[in-house]
Design a protein around this motif. Structure first.
Motif, PDB file in Angstrom:
ATOM      1  N   GLY A   7       0.780  -1.225   0.000  1.00 20.49           N
ATOM      2  CA  GLY A   7       0.000   0.000   0.000  1.00 20.49           C
ATOM      3  C   GLY A   7       0.812   1.276   0.000  1.00 20.49           C
ATOM      4  O   GLY A   7       0.267   2.370  -0.058  1.00 20.49           O
ATOM      5  N   VAL A   8       2.128   1.147   0.121  1.00 20.01           N
ATOM      6  CA  VAL A   8       2.984   2.329   0.150  1.00 20.01           C
ATOM      7  C   VAL A   8       3.622   2.513  -1.225  1.00 20.01           C
ATOM      8  O   VAL A   8       4.339   1.648  -1.706  1.00 20.01           O
ATOM      9  N   ARG A   9       3.368   3.649  -1.822  1.00 20.83           N
ATOM     10  CA  ARG A   9       3.872   3.891  -3.179  1.00 20.83           C
ATOM     11  C   ARG A   9       5.212   4.640  -3.082  1.00 20.83           C
ATOM     12  O   ARG A   9       5.279   5.852  -3.168  1.00 20.83           O
ATOM     13  N   TYR A  10       6.239   3.843  -2.907  1.00 20.18           N
ATOM     14  CA  TYR A  10       7.557   4.320  -2.523  1.00 20.18           C
ATOM     15  C   TYR A  10       8.614   3.620  -3.375  1.00 20.18           C
ATOM     16  O   TYR A  10       8.450   2.460  -3.736  1.00 20.18           O
ATOM     17  N   ALA A  11       9.688   4.338  -3.691  1.00 22.79           N
ATOM     18  CA  ALA A  11      10.778   3.721  -4.447  1.00 22.79           C
ATOM     19  C   ALA A  11      12.099   4.389  -4.102  1.00 22.79           C
ATOM     20  O   ALA A  11      12.148   5.586  -3.788  1.00 22.79           O
ATOM     21  N   GLU A  12      13.156   3.612  -4.162  1.00 22.59           N
ATOM     22  CA  GLU A  12      14.525   4.111  -4.067  1.00 22.59           C
ATOM     23  C   GLU A  12      15.291   3.560  -5.267  1.00 22.59           C
ATOM     24  O   GLU A  12      15.316   2.350  -5.477  1.00 22.59           O
ATOM     25  N   VAL A  13      15.911   4.443  -6.031  1.00 27.62           N
ATOM     26  CA  VAL A  13      16.634   4.023  -7.230  1.00 27.62           C
ATOM     27  C   VAL A  13      17.989   4.727  -7.264  1.00 27.62           C
ATOM     28  O   VAL A  13      18.067   5.944  -7.099  1.00 27.62           O
ATOM     29  N   ASP A  14      19.046   3.947  -7.484  1.00 31.12           N
ATOM     30  CA  ASP A  14      20.408   4.474  -7.650  1.00 31.12           C
ATOM     31  C   ASP A  14      20.902   4.112  -9.040  1.00 31.12           C
ATOM     32  O   ASP A  14      20.588   3.031  -9.558  1.00 31.12           O
ATOM     33  N   ARG A  15      21.659   5.005  -9.632  1.00 29.57           N
ATOM     34  CA  ARG A  15      22.269   4.724 -10.934  1.00 29.57           C
ATOM     35  C   ARG A  15      23.632   5.397 -10.982  1.00 29.57           C
ATOM     36  O   ARG A  15      23.760   6.594 -10.701  1.00 29.57           O
ATOM     37  N   GLU A  16      24.648   4.635 -11.357  1.00 30.58           N
ATOM     38  CA  GLU A  16      25.999   5.179 -11.442  1.00 30.58           C
ATOM     39  C   GLU A  16      26.628   4.804 -12.773  1.00 30.58           C
ATOM     40  O   GLU A  16      26.593   3.641 -13.186  1.00 30.58           O
ATOM     41  N   THR A  17      27.169   5.795 -13.455  1.00 31.77           N
ATOM     42  CA  THR A  17      27.899   5.588 -14.695  1.00 31.77           C
ATOM     43  C   THR A  17      29.248   6.298 -14.578  1.00 31.77           C
ATOM     44  O   THR A  17      29.569   6.888 -13.541  1.00 31.77           O
ATOM     45  N   LYS A  18      30.025   6.271 -15.644  1.00 31.02           N
ATOM     46  CA  LYS A  18      31.293   7.004 -15.636  1.00 31.02           C
ATOM     47  C   LYS A  18      31.071   8.514 -15.666  1.00 31.02           C
ATOM     48  O   LYS A  18      32.006   9.278 -15.417  1.00 31.02           O
ATOM     49  N   GLU A  19      29.833   8.941 -15.972  1.00 32.01           N
ATOM     50  CA  GLU A  19      29.524  10.367 -16.098  1.00 32.01           C
ATOM     51  C   GLU A  19      28.765  10.935 -14.903  1.00 32.01           C
ATOM     52  O   GLU A  19      28.953  12.105 -14.552  1.00 32.01           O
ATOM     53  N   THR A  20      27.925  10.113 -14.279  1.00 30.09           N
ATOM     54  CA  THR A  20      27.088  10.620 -13.194  1.00 30.09           C
ATOM     55  C   THR A  20      26.845   9.545 -12.141  1.00 30.09           C
ATOM     56  O   THR A  20      26.962   8.343 -12.397  1.00 30.09           O
ATOM     57  N   ARG A  21      26.437  10.011 -10.966  1.00 26.99           N
ATOM     58  CA  ARG A  21      25.875   9.158  -9.931  1.00 26.99           C
ATOM     59  C   ARG A  21      24.608   9.852  -9.436  1.00 26.99           C
ATOM     60  O   ARG A  21      24.667  10.999  -8.989  1.00 26.99           O
ATOM     61  N   VAL A  22      23.487   9.158  -9.540  1.00 26.37           N
ATOM     62  CA  VAL A  22      22.193   9.747  -9.194  1.00 26.37           C
ATOM     63  C   VAL A  22      21.459   8.824  -8.234  1.00 26.37           C
ATOM     64  O   VAL A  22      21.403   7.611  -8.445  1.00 26.37           O
ATOM     65  N   LEU A  55       2.628  16.952  -5.061  1.00 26.96           N
ATOM     66  CA  LEU A  55       2.222  16.430  -3.753  1.00 26.96           C
ATOM     67  C   LEU A  55       2.964  15.147  -3.390  1.00 26.96           C
ATOM     68  O   LEU A  55       2.373  14.160  -2.957  1.00 26.96           O
ATOM     69  N   MET A  56       4.270  15.157  -3.581  1.00 27.84           N
ATOM     70  CA  MET A  56       5.080  13.971  -3.302  1.00 27.84           C
ATOM     71  C   MET A  56       6.303  14.347  -2.483  1.00 27.84           C
ATOM     72  O   MET A  56       6.749  15.504  -2.487  1.00 27.84           O
ATOM     73  N   ASP A  57       6.844  13.374  -1.755  1.00 30.89           N
ATOM     74  CA  ASP A  57       8.129  13.527  -1.092  1.00 30.89           C
ATOM     75  C   ASP A  57       9.209  13.063  -2.056  1.00 30.89           C
ATOM     76  O   ASP A  57       9.095  11.978  -2.637  1.00 30.89           O
ATOM     77  N   VAL A  58      10.253  13.861  -2.209  1.00 32.91           N
ATOM     78  CA  VAL A  58      11.327  13.515  -3.147  1.00 32.91           C
ATOM     79  C   VAL A  58      12.682  13.866  -2.545  1.00 32.91           C
ATOM     80  O   VAL A  58      12.874  14.956  -2.007  1.00 32.91           O
ATOM     81  N   GLY A  59      13.599  12.928  -2.654  1.00 29.93           N
ATOM     82  CA  GLY A  59      14.997  13.190  -2.380  1.00 29.93           C
ATOM     83  C   GLY A  59      15.790  12.885  -3.635  1.00 29.93           C
ATOM     84  O   GLY A  59      15.676  11.777  -4.180  1.00 29.93           O
ATOM     85  N   ILE A  60      16.533  13.853  -4.127  1.00 30.80           N
ATOM     86  CA  ILE A  60      17.332  13.660  -5.341  1.00 30.80           C
ATOM     87  C   ILE A  60      18.743  14.176  -5.085  1.00 30.80           C
ATOM     88  O   ILE A  60      18.925  15.338  -4.717  1.00 30.80           O
ATOM     89  N   THR A  61      19.720  13.316  -5.291  1.00 33.95           N
ATOM     90  CA  THR A  61      21.124  13.704  -5.194  1.00 33.95           C
ATOM     91  C   THR A  61      21.820  13.296  -6.484  1.00 33.95           C
ATOM     92  O   THR A  61      21.680  12.150  -6.921  1.00 33.95           O
ATOM     93  N   ALA A  62      22.528  14.239  -7.085  1.00 33.96           N
ATOM     94  CA  ALA A  62      23.233  13.941  -8.330  1.00 33.96           C
ATOM     95  C   ALA A  62      24.642  14.521  -8.287  1.00 33.96           C
ATOM     96  O   ALA A  62      24.838  15.659  -7.859  1.00 33.96           O
TER      97      ALA A  62
END
Length: 201
Positions: A7-22, A55-62
């Protein structure tokens, strides 16, 4: 909160390349927390507007190769955010799926229409006059929305109906996307899939 909690619409996603880490943390049913750091001040401001009006909670680090330019960072944030949106949506829960909004921002007027179909595509006619806004290349605005749409499984249209000011045009686009997304992801009274096919793809 664990992302597999029912019931919780939640996600955590990490992606790392030679150009970025998000890294993206997303709660579609939040609405009060926004912690965004991409190294591009105006992009951070636009993402804040998207999250607030969505109307969402968001954490974004790049962390990206901004010494080259902003393209890789903006595109990759879009990729990871799109994946997070897709993961946060439970395919067994019926959502409204379609939404559209026409949003004014002073002189600018933007139409955003979307379908969370599982088939990502982006169509637009945003016409910027300036090359950049606060460190964000205006050509990267479309790249961001394209990445979110493709990886989020969203058919997304943005139409510029009026604009004299590029700042207002860009801000109207991000706000409109946020408001349309929250409308389309509302749970529907319908049970099961939002498609007559039985699933979205």
């Amino acid at each position: 909160m664990p992302k597999d909690t029912p019931g919780v619409r939640y996600a955590e996603v990490d992606r790392e390349t030679k150009e970025t880490r998000v890294q993206v943390v997303l709660d579609l049913d939040g609405g009060t927390r926004r912690d965004i750091h991409t190294g591009i001040p105006f992009f951070d401001h636009m993402l804040q507007q998207f999250a607030f009006h969505g109307l969402m909670d968001v954490g974004i680090t790049a962390e990206g190769d901004l010494e080259i330019d902003d393209h890789h960072t903006v595109e990759d944030v879009g990729i990871v955010l799109g994946k997070a949106i897709r993961q946060a949506l439970n395919p067994s829960e019926g959502i409204v799926r379609y939404a559209s909004i026409t949003l004014p921002m002073d002189d600018s007027l933007v139409l955003c229409a979307l379908d969370i179909s599982g088939r990502g595509a982006f169509y637009h006619d945003l016409r910027f006059k300036r090359e950049s806004l606060g460190g964000l290349s205006t050509e990267c605005v479309a790249e961001f929305f394209k990445s979110v749409a493709i990886h989020g499984g969203i058919t997304l249209h943005l139409r510029q109906l009026a604009s004299e000011n590029d700042h207002h045009l860009c801000e109207a686009s991000f706000k409109a996307f946020g408001k349309a997304l929250v409308a389309a992801t509302r749970l529907s009274d319908r049970r099961g899939s939002s498609s007559t096919k039985g699933h979205l793809d």
